[in-house]
Each structure stands twice: as C-alpha cells, then as structure tokens.
Motif scaffolding. Structure first.
Motif, PDB file in Angstrom:
ATOM      1  N   VAL A 170     -43.521 -17.512  13.082  1.00 49.33           N
ATOM      2  CA  VAL A 170     -44.055 -17.567  14.442  1.00 49.33           C
ATOM      3  C   VAL A 170     -43.110 -16.915  15.447  1.00 49.33           C
ATOM      4  CG1 VAL A 170     -45.394 -19.647  13.957  1.00 49.33           C
ATOM      5  CG2 VAL A 170     -43.093 -19.865  14.881  1.00 49.33           C
ATOM      6  N   LEU A 171     -41.832 -16.819  15.121  1.00 49.60           N
ATOM      7  CA  LEU A 171     -40.912 -16.098  16.009  1.00 49.60           C
ATOM      8  C   LEU A 171     -41.031 -14.587  15.855  1.00 49.60           C
ATOM      9  CD1 LEU A 171     -37.629 -18.228  15.757  1.00 49.60           C
ATOM     10  CD2 LEU A 171     -39.192 -18.069  17.688  1.00 49.60           C
ATOM     11  N   LYS A 189     -53.102  -6.544  11.423  1.00 52.32           N
ATOM     12  CA  LYS A 189     -53.334  -6.732   9.996  1.00 52.32           C
ATOM     13  C   LYS A 189     -52.247  -7.593   9.364  1.00 52.32           C
ATOM     14  CE  LYS A 189     -57.132  -4.349   9.434  1.00 52.32           C
ATOM     15  NZ  LYS A 189     -58.383  -5.019   8.984  1.00 52.32           N
ATOM     16  N   SER A 190     -50.998  -7.397   9.828  1.00 52.25           N
ATOM     17  CA  SER A 190     -49.913  -8.222   9.301  1.00 52.25           C
ATOM     18  C   SER A 190     -50.126  -9.684   9.645  1.00 52.25           C
ATOM     19  CB  SER A 190     -48.572  -7.730   9.859  1.00 52.25           C
ATOM     20  OG  SER A 190     -47.523  -8.571   9.453  1.00 52.25           O
ATOM     21  N   ARG A 191     -50.541  -9.964  10.889  1.00 50.54           N
ATOM     22  CA  ARG A 191     -50.806 -11.353  11.275  1.00 50.54           C
ATOM     23  C   ARG A 191     -51.948 -11.945  10.460  1.00 50.54           C
ATOM     24  NH1 ARG A 191     -49.651  -9.491  16.762  1.00 50.54           N
ATOM     25  NH2 ARG A 191     -47.700 -10.444  17.440  1.00 50.54           N
ATOM     26  N   GLU A 192     -52.974 -11.130  10.198  1.00 54.26           N
ATOM     27  CA  GLU A 192     -54.086 -11.616   9.391  1.00 54.26           C
ATOM     28  C   GLU A 192     -53.640 -11.925   7.967  1.00 54.26           C
ATOM     29  OE1 GLU A 192     -57.457  -9.107   9.491  1.00 54.26           O
ATOM     30  OE2 GLU A 192     -57.763  -9.249  11.657  1.00 54.26           O
ATOM     31  N   LEU A 200     -45.916 -25.466  15.354  1.00 51.17           N
ATOM     32  CA  LEU A 200     -44.976 -24.684  16.168  1.00 51.17           C
ATOM     33  C   LEU A 200     -45.689 -23.857  17.232  1.00 51.17           C
ATOM     34  CD1 LEU A 200     -42.501 -23.497  13.384  1.00 51.17           C
ATOM     35  CD2 LEU A 200     -42.026 -25.101  15.241  1.00 51.17           C
ATOM     36  N   LEU A 201     -46.973 -23.616  17.038  1.00 46.29           N
ATOM     37  CA  LEU A 201     -47.729 -22.873  18.038  1.00 46.29           C
ATOM     38  C   LEU A 201     -48.210 -23.746  19.188  1.00 46.29           C
ATOM     39  CD1 LEU A 201     -49.891 -20.571  15.716  1.00 46.29           C
ATOM     40  CD2 LEU A 201     -47.858 -19.932  17.029  1.00 46.29           C
ATOM     41  N   SER A 202     -48.032 -25.071  19.075  1.00 48.22           N
ATOM     42  CA  SER A 202     -48.448 -25.951  20.155  1.00 48.22           C
ATOM     43  C   SER A 202     -47.542 -25.776  21.360  1.00 48.22           C
ATOM     44  CB  SER A 202     -48.426 -27.410  19.693  1.00 48.22           C
ATOM     45  OG  SER A 202     -47.092 -27.841  19.464  1.00 48.22           O
ATOM     46  N   ALA A 203     -48.057 -26.065  22.529  1.00 47.50           N
ATOM     47  CA  ALA A 203     -47.333 -25.800  23.771  1.00 47.50           C
ATOM     48  C   ALA A 203     -46.040 -26.611  23.861  1.00 47.50           C
ATOM     49  CB  ALA A 203     -48.236 -26.095  24.971  1.00 47.50           C
ATOM     50  N   HIS A 204     -46.100 -27.894  23.470  1.00 49.23           N
ATOM     51  CA  HIS A 204     -44.913 -28.749  23.595  1.00 49.23           C
ATOM     52  C   HIS A 204     -43.759 -28.235  22.747  1.00 49.23           C
ATOM     53  CE1 HIS A 204     -42.336 -32.266  23.655  1.00 49.23           C
ATOM     54  NE2 HIS A 204     -42.364 -32.275  22.326  1.00 49.23           N
ATOM     55  N   ASN A 205     -44.034 -27.893  21.493  1.00 47.78           N
ATOM     56  CA  ASN A 205     -42.967 -27.419  20.621  1.00 47.78           C
ATOM     57  C   ASN A 205     -42.431 -26.069  21.071  1.00 47.78           C
ATOM     58  OD1 ASN A 205     -42.630 -29.465  18.488  1.00 47.78           O
ATOM     59  ND2 ASN A 205     -44.785 -29.046  18.078  1.00 47.78           N
ATOM     60  N   CYS A 229     -35.010 -20.085  21.012  1.00 54.25           N
ATOM     61  CA  CYS A 229     -35.993 -19.516  20.090  1.00 54.25           C
ATOM     62  C   CYS A 229     -37.358 -19.448  20.776  1.00 54.25           C
ATOM     63  CB  CYS A 229     -36.089 -20.349  18.809  1.00 54.25           C
ATOM     64  SG  CYS A 229     -34.559 -20.481  17.893  1.00 54.25           S
ATOM     65  N   PRO A 230     -37.494 -18.625  21.802  1.00 57.15           N
ATOM     66  CA  PRO A 230     -38.771 -18.593  22.528  1.00 57.15           C
ATOM     67  C   PRO A 230     -39.870 -17.922  21.719  1.00 57.15           C
ATOM     68  CG  PRO A 230     -37.299 -16.889  23.358  1.00 57.15           C
ATOM     69  CD  PRO A 230     -36.506 -17.687  22.346  1.00 57.15           C
ATOM     70  N   ILE A 231     -41.065 -18.494  21.784  1.00 58.46           N
ATOM     71  CA  ILE A 231     -42.253 -17.902  21.171  1.00 58.46           C
ATOM     72  C   ILE A 231     -43.123 -17.388  22.307  1.00 58.46           C
ATOM     73  CG2 ILE A 231     -44.273 -18.309  19.724  1.00 58.46           C
ATOM     74  CD1 ILE A 231     -42.762 -20.606  18.429  1.00 58.46           C
ATOM     75  N   LYS A 232     -43.382 -16.111  22.331  1.00 57.83           N
ATOM     76  CA  LYS A 232     -44.154 -15.525  23.409  1.00 57.83           C
ATOM     77  C   LYS A 232     -45.588 -16.048  23.378  1.00 57.83           C
ATOM     78  CE  LYS A 232     -41.413 -11.270  23.478  1.00 57.83           C
ATOM     79  NZ  LYS A 232     -41.423  -9.803  23.301  1.00 57.83           N
ATOM     80  N   THR A 233     -46.121 -16.282  24.558  1.00 56.59           N
ATOM     81  CA  THR A 233     -47.485 -16.819  24.653  1.00 56.59           C
ATOM     82  C   THR A 233     -48.490 -15.877  24.014  1.00 56.59           C
ATOM     83  OG1 THR A 233     -46.870 -17.934  26.708  1.00 56.59           O
ATOM     84  CG2 THR A 233     -49.215 -17.676  26.252  1.00 56.59           C
TER      85      THR A 233
END
Length: 973
Positions: free
Chosen positions: A505-506, A567-570, A628-633, A642-646
């Motif tokens: 996810v990062l 395609k990579s994400r899929e 990990l994709l949830s907003a709180h985490n 370790c920021p995950i871009k929206t």
C-alpha cells in the motif's frame, strides 16, 4: 500464520504539570503491587508490597550529607511539588495502552527490569552479521537491580555515570518511568533530587543557547527556588538522560568547549557533554538510556558502568506478566480489566502458559516485552467485547506507533529518515517476498539480500548498520522449530503479513518497467508541452507528415504509463482476493480462530489429518491490506513517516472492489465467508462494503464458533445494509443471548433465520421475542430446533408471535417443551393469524397435550401443517391424530408418523432427514426406540395393503429406517 506491556513513553517538555498526553511506551518486566488501584496515593514509602529480585525498595540512604541539603521549609515544599508533578506526568498512559485491553500503571504495579552488566570490550567486539541472537550473560556479572546501578564496581571504584542500552522494544522507557516513580514515592532514598531529561526534547531546541539552570527551570517550575543548591547536592542529585540517540554529541574540545557553570548559556548538546565529562556538576550521578548504535557517542572513559536492558529471557517472567495483566481489574483508565469471567481468564492464562512452556516460537517472540503487550492486546481483541471501530490492523498499527513514534533511524544523518519508514522498505520487502513465494522461514542470504538491496553509498551502509543494531531483532527472530534451525522468522507470524501489506500500500513494490516508465513519463510530461508547440510550428512551415504522428505519441506516453500502473494494482488486487478465498485442508478455520490457536496453542493431541501442509497460506495479508487503507490507520502511519497518498489508496480500493465484485459472488464455505466479512470490517468503509456485498443473498455461517468479536464483525458489516437476505443460517454457532442482541440488525434483514443447535435457553427467547415484535422484522421462517427453550422460553415466544405479522414457519423441534409447553401453545395459538407451519416434534409430550394442540391447529385460520412425530404418544393417540388429520373439513394436517393409512406419508423424507441431521446430538436410545416403532408401523401397513406400488414405497422407506438403526447400533430389523 503458525504460532500466531506496553506503557507510554514520556514526552517531556515545558509545562510538566499540565495535563498532556504521553506519546509512547514499552513493556513492564517483573511486577509487584504497592497501592490500591483507586483512591489517593501517598507520596511516600508503600505500606506493603511483594518484592521480586532486584527491587529498589530496599536501598538504604547513603552516608554523609544525605538528607541535609533540602531541609528548609521552602526547599522541602519545592521538592514535594516536584515529586507530585513527576508522579502525575509519568503515571499517564497513552490512548493505545488504555484502548487495547487491561492495563496496569507503574504507580500501582511496579516493575523490576532485567539488566545485564556488560563491559567496554563487549561493546567494541564486532557484531554478528545479523546480530539476532541474544548474547548470554558474561561470567561474573549477575543481573543488576535498579538499586545496584550506582554501587561501586568490581574494583571498588565509585560509579557516577551509568549507560543502559537496549534495542527497540526491550523496555528502556519503562525502566525510566519506573525509576522516576520509585523516586516520587520514596523508594530511592539514595537521591534527594531527580531531574529527568528527554533527549528528544533537548534535540528539538537545536543550537539555541540556554543554561542548565534555564533548562531545569523551564521544565520543572517548582525547582526554581532550589537551583542554587544543585552544585552542593553531590551524588544525591540524579540526572536521567533518556534517549541519547536523539542527540549528536561531540566530545572533542574543538567541537565542544569546557564549561563548568550551570548558569552559563550553551547549546543543549554542549551542556550534556560537559555533564558527562564531569566538568559541570562533577559529583552528580547520571543515568543514560540509549539504543545500541549510539553507545559510542560517549567515550568509555566517562562511563562507570554499562548495562544491557534485556527482555523476558525466562518464560517464568513472561507468565508472570500475562497473569498480572489478564487478572488486572479496572485501573480507572477507561480500558477496564479483562471482561471475561475468572474461569475464562484462568483458562486463557493456563493455555498461554502451556504454549510458552513448550518452547514454541511464541516464547522467543515474548523475549521482547513489547510483544507481550501485543499478545495481550490481540487476546483481548479476540475474547473480550471490542469497542466500535477497533480492528486488528489498528492494533498492529498502534503497536508500531508505541514503539517507533518519533524515532529517527540516525539523528546524525541529514536525511532524518524515520525508523519505521526504513523498516517498511527493508522488512516489508522481505515479508512480501515471503508471501509471494509462500514461505515463512528465511535464510541469512534471504535477509541480507533484502537489507542490502540498492545500497551504494557509505551513508546507506551506515544506516543499515544502525538498523541492524537497533531494530532488526524487533522484526526477526531465530527459528527454534525442529527442522528449521539456522533460519529466521518474523517475530510474530502476523507481522510478516502486516509488513507485506504495508509494503504494497505504500507503493514500494515496483517492477523495472514501472520504475523506468515513471521516469520517462515524468520527463515527457515536463517537456511535452514545449516540444508539442515546436512541432506544431514546424508542421505548418515544413511539409513533414510524420510530425503530427509524433505529436500525438507524446500525448499517449503518460496515459500508457498510467495503464501500466493500473494493471499492476489490478494484479496485486487479484492476488489478494485469491488469497482471501483460498481454502486449505489444515487452515479451514476462519482467520480469527487461527490467530487465537496460534497464540494459545491447540488443546489435545493433534490428529494426523491436522498436520500442517507444506504450502503456507497468508489469510491475514488481505485483511491487513484492506485495514491499512482505512482513514484512521493512514493517519497513524503518516505520523510514523509512512504516508499513504489518498489517490493511491483510492486507486487500490477501486482495483480491489473490481476483483471482489467478480469473485465475491460465488458461494463460499462458512469460514471463508466470515473471512470475507472480516476483510470488510478491517477496511472500515461502509460505502465500499455496501457496493461489494450488494449481491449477497445467503449468509451461511453454520458451524463457525461465533465469539463476541465475530458477532460484532458481522453486525458492523451487514447490519446497515438495505436489501433483504433470503437466508441467514447460524446453526451450531455457540450463540448466546449477547450474540443475539449484537446480531439483531442482521436478523432484521433475514427472511429465513436458522438458529438451531446453539444451546439457547429461556433468556435468549426474550431477545427473540423482541426481534419478532420489531416493526422492521421480515422473518418468515424461524428454526429454533435443538435448543433448550423449555416452557419459560416458549411463553416469551408466544408473546412475540401475538404481535408478529411476518412469521409463517416456526420450528420448535426438540426444545424441551413437554406437555406444559404444548398446552401453552394450544391455548395461545389463535393469537397469531399468519402462521402456516409449526414443528413441535421430539418434545416428550404425551397424548393429552398433543391432541389439544392438534385440535387448536385444526381450528386455526391459517395453519396448514403440524409436526408431532417422535413425541411420547400411544398407538391410540397416533391413530386419533391420523383420523383428525384425514378429515376433509380443512384445517392443519398433522404429521405423526411415516405413514398415512396404508400409504407412505409425503413427509417421510422430512422426518428421516431430521433424524439423520441430528443423529449425533440426540439421545441415541430414545431415537432408536422411536425408529423401531416407525419400522413396526411400516411393516404392519405393508402387510395390510395389496397395492404393489404402495408396497414398494413402504419397502424403500423401511430400508432407510433400517440404515439409520444400523448407524445407531441397532439390529436394523
């Protein structure tokens, strides 16, 4: 996933007496009680406590001037206010510690750390390549207690400066907190004044000059009045410098000049250097804590004793921690004690102790006290009522936040890279490669390959060296399982799956095409507009037909790269979904039961069929990826560097939704269906879940042990849906009344509701009555067979039936109603006008009650079918019931046997099907007796008929009955 306390670290700064929230903490070690958990706590010696080895409570006062420096009234009051402020500050717990399970505070439960004395020669000795093995204690150096840290050394020399070091998770912060609280409550009489400094706080000041007196006065206002007395305090003054790795110290005279005046302004680092040199306040005692990589920042000639802070090297210490933690009552911090009954708590502790004694991998993990906290938090999550919004991913994210919040890999490095970001890049790569290749054991070459991948500069090698010394042992441990010695595993199996999900996810996993394509796309994007403008002008001036084509190609390049990334994400989403819906013979339990068994072990001998397969499964990986994709985490991870871009989170979610939409419509086994729902619970996105689960029409969790957590997961994911569920099956799920209340939002959406074989008693009928009376209830079929409802329970159900308008089919098969229950139904049956079918078979009812209910059913305006077989009926009563059901006046048909007259009843398969399904749970002798009566009835009717077709049907049914009798051990004839 094979086998598978933390207290707040103080963030000291100005305004210590104010109510602030500490940021982090580590785990306690040995523990003894001192004060009651509630009420006022005196700032003095405890009245009674249990003392474990090394307690500082017994340290005696030093000789000389001790007790005479701060005897004035003003000075004594200042010291007392200082003690109170420190006690209040260091007793506070972070939100994570209060949230995840039972807690204990160091002002009520005290900790004796395990400290191993070491020598400068050991520190200078080159480390092993991976430095994962815990070094055994040196000969002649027994473990140190806090009261012994400043004792004379082996040569009788006075010790003034002690350096304690330990890797991440070993309890450095807990040690400091215990030391400070011991002093606050009078258990360190050797020191009249204790002044703690956070080196992280001092480093934030930068080079701004300030004197030692100013630093003390800014942080500890009550001490302003006694600052002039510090110079005369001598060894009775103790400075505690916590987290030295945050300061970049320079002991060269050219870098840091000499300064002996506590009132002269210098950079904070220069003041610390002169304190350690013993040039400023030379008689003062100093305690330093640091990570191993920063030990060399203090020349050994300035250090009187080195001590390594060790973890729970003995399983007895681990068991003591767990016993105290699970039996801890409410501390007033909001988390409360473990909410299970005393018997349940004892059972958990016993199972956990047996697993630890078996020298399993869990004992190696719990060597680090931090992981003991994680084990407790996980068990609390699995076995205790869970607050809304608390997820397994949030526990692991908070666990890392407790250990790594604010931690830089190397404070001397200009990049200021966070320690967690470095771990995600290196350990995440190893974890993901293990998940991809389906392995949990790693060779030294595997580990080195991931750690050293892409390292080219000296600065990068230095960062790797720091990570190896400070944090590698936190993530990896030597494997102790037979057949895998010499390999390494992740300290907790679930941590591998968490880090693998974090690596994805990062966006740290990139193929060569993605890396090169991104650079090309960015380059084309930067110069594309200028080149397009030039080509447009040239196309007008020169007859070059190829220029428009080149112009269009430049526009296509960024879009092509975007599709490659998509395609990579899929592909990642496809792999995640396949992992989620993967079934294995050994791992056929739901993921929550797997996790509990990995911590507590498996009771009883393992069957041959239960031996683990060679092919590993990683069912937590997709759960963590969604969590990990949830907003709180994502907010907590951003605090860890370790920021995950929206946008990345949104695109990953879209790819996952697309794959789930295709594969999620298939019929899943109950355990896999629960895993699917648990993924949605971890994701914490109701809109996403509503869209993906919109096609779900049947919810079958039969056979899944529904703990309070699982009930809450199902209710949270499906309770807010709008479309009706055709069938909801919770048969044999060990449901209790609390589970029924939790699942009520799901039950309200159900048309067919199966609750058989759940040991539900009269108390549960109260909740079922409320369900039937709910204005949104749409249940048409309710199956309650094989539950001990009794007469008290059916009395409550009758109240629900009276006010319900949706129920058509009700099964009370084998619910212990007896004569009284059937008579109650007969008297109250007319209060419901919609019921079509009622099953009260196998309830031990006699002739009178059965006939009364049958007559009431005949008079009921809507009832069509009444099941009375397997009750204690005489042959005369059975014949009367057949005659009653054979009349042509309408009314309900009564099913009491396999025959109707001389013909086979059309419901014979229903009766034998019920027997077959419940063969193992019903009283075998009683069932055998009823089957023999049915068999005799079949034989008599076969002899009384001349119709060959009827004879053939009767013979077929006789064969089915004989087969059942053979299964029961009967003669079959």
């Amino acid at each position: 996933m094979r086998w598978g306390c933390h207290l707040p670290r103080a963030s000291w700064g100005p305004g210590l007496g104010r109510v602030l929230q500490p940021a982090d903490e580590r785990i306690p070690f040995l523990i003894h009680w001192s004060w009651p958990l509630k009420g006022e706590r005196p700032l003095g010696p405890p009245r009674a406590f249990i003392r474990h080895h090394g307690s500082s409570a017994g340290s005696g006062p030093p000789s000389g001037r001790h007790g005479q420096l701060f005897q004035g009234i003003a000075a004594a009051e200042a010291i007392q206010r200082h003690r109170q402020n420190l006690a209040e500050w260091f007793s506070r717990l972070p939100r994570e510690e209060r949230q995840f399970g039972p807690t204990f505070a160091l002002d009520t439960v005290h900790v004796d750390p395990v400290i191993r004395e070491s020598t400068p020669d050991e520190l200078l000795r080159p480390l092993a390549e991976l430095a994962l093995e815990h070094q055994p204690p040196s000969a002649g150096f027994p473990p140190l207690a806090l009261s012994q840290l400043f004792d004379p050394d082996a040569c009788g020399r006075r010790v003034q400066t002690v350096v304690l070091y330990g890797t991440v998770g070993t309890g450095k912060s807990t040690l400091v907190r215990k030391l400070v609280l011991d002093w606050c409550y009078g258990r360190l009489p050797a020191f009249e004044l204790l002044i703690p400094f956070s080196c992280e706080d001092l480093s934030s000041l930068g080079p701004a000059p300030a004197s030692l007196c100013q630093l003390v006065a800014q942080r500890y206002t009550p001490l302003k009045e006694i600052l002039p007395l510090m110079a005369a305090a001598g060894s009775c003054l103790l400075f505690v410098l916590h987290g030295l790795e945050h300061l970049n110290l320079d002991f060269r005279l050219a870098g840091t000049g000499l300064c002996s005046d506590p009132e002269e302004s210098e950079a904070p680092a220069a003041i610390i250097v002169n304190l350690l040199r013993k040039y400023m306040l030379p008689e003062a005692s100093i305690l330093v804590t640091t990570r191993p990589s920063a030990i060399g920042r203090i020349p050994s000639k300035y250090v009187g004793r080195y001590g390594e802070i060790c973890g729970f090297s003995d399983t007895n210490l681990q068991k003591l921690y767990f016993q105290l933690r699970f039996k801890q009552p409410d501390c007033g911090h909001g988390a409360g004690g473990f909410s299970a009954t005393p018997a349940q708590r004892d059972h958990l502790v016993q199972m956990l102790s047996r697993n630890l004694e078996g020298h399993h991998q869990i004992a190696t993990a719990c060597f680090l006290p931090s992981y003991c906290w994680l084990v407790c938090a996980t068990l609390h999550f699995l076995h205790a009522p869970t607050p809304a919004g608390q997820t397994l991913t949030s526990i692991y994210t908070s666990f890392l936040h407790l250990n790594f919040s604010g931690e830089m890999l190397d404070s001397t490095d200009p990049s200021k890279l966070s320690l967690m970001a470095y771990a995600a890049r290196t350990m995440g790569k190893l974890a993901y490669e293990g998940v991809s290749s389906r392995k949990t054991y790693f060779s030294e070459e595997d580990v080195r390959g991931c750690l050293e991948a892409g390292i080219q500069t000296e600065e990068e090698f230095q960062l790797l060296h720091v990570f190896r010394r400070d944090a590698l042992r936190f993530f990896l441990a030597p494997c102790v399982e037979p057949g895998h010695l010499g390999t390494f595993v992740f300290t907790v199996p679930a941590m591998q799956e968490y880090l693998a999900a974090l690596y994805i996810v990062l966006g740290l996993r990139k193929t060569t095409l993605q890396r090169v394509g991104k650079e090309v796309a960015e380059l084309v994007g930067r110069v594309g507009e200028d080149v397009s403008l030039v080509l447009g002008i040239m196309a007008k001036l020169l007859p070059l037909r190829a220029l428009p084509l080149l112009f269009n190609l430049l526009k296509v390049v960024p879009r092509v790269f975007g599709r490659v990334v998509g395609k990579s994400r899929e592909a990642v989403a496809q792999a995640m979904v396949l992992e989620m819906f993967r079934e294995e013979d050994y791992y056929n339990d739901d993921v929550l039961d797997q996790m509990g068994a990995s911590i507590l072990g498996v009771e009883g001998p393992r069957c041959r069929s239960d031996e683990p397969t060679e092919d590993e499964v990683f069912e937590l990986f997709p759960m963590f990826m969604g969590g990990l994709l949830s907003a709180h985490n994502r907010v907590v991870l951003a605090q860890l560097g370790c920021p995950i871009k929206t946008l990345d989170a949104l695109e990953n979610a879209q790819a996952i939704k697309k794959k789930l939409g295709k594969l999620g419509r298939q019929v899943l086994p109950p355990s896999e269906l629960l895993d699917h729902l648990f993924f949605h619970y971890e994701f914490q996105n109701q809109r996403f879940s509503a869209e993906v689960l919109s096609s779900l029409r049947q919810l079958s969790l039969a056979g899944v042990r529904m703990t309070p957590l699982k009930c809450m997961v199902v209710a949270a994911v499906l309770g807010s849906g709008r479309h009706a569920l055709d069938e909801v099956n919770f048969a044999s799920c060990q449901l209790d009344p609390a589970g029924l209340r939790t699942l009520r939002p799901v039950f309200l959406r159900a048309r067919k509701l199966g609750l058989q074989l759940n040991s539900l008693g009269p108390e549960a009928c109260r909740d079922l009555r409320d369900l039937l009376l709910h204005d949104q209830c749409q249940v048409t079929t309710l199956r309650l067979s094989n539950n001990p409802l009794t007469v008290a329970g059916v009395a409550l159900l009758v109240e629900g039936l009276a006010g319900n308008t949706s129920l058509k089919h009700l099964s009370l098969l084998h619910t212990g109603l007896g004569d009284e229950g059937l008579e109650l139904l007969a008297a109250q049956l007319d209060r419901n006008q919609q019921l079509l079918e009622l099953n009260v078979a196998y309830n031990g009812a006699g002739d009178t009650a059965a006939l009364a209910l049958a007559k009431a059913a005949r008079e009921h305006p809507s009832l069509e079918l009444l099941h009375l077989y397997f009750n204690e009926l005489s042959s005369e009563c059975r014949q009367a019931l057949r005659d009653l059901g054979s009349t042509t006046e309408g009314g309900a048909r009564v099913v009491v046997s396999l025959t109707e007259g001389t013909a086979v009843s059309e419901y014979w398969s229903v009766i034998l099907g019920e027997v077959q399904r419940n063969l193992n749970s019903w009283d075998r002798g009683r069932v055998r007796r009823h089957l023999e009566l049915l068999l005799r009835d079949l034989e008599d009717n076969r002899g009384a008929t001349l119709n060959p077709w009827r004879k053939a049907q009767l013979l077929r049914v006789e064969g089915e009955v004989r087969a059942l009798l053979e299964q029961l051990g009967g003669p079959g004839s």
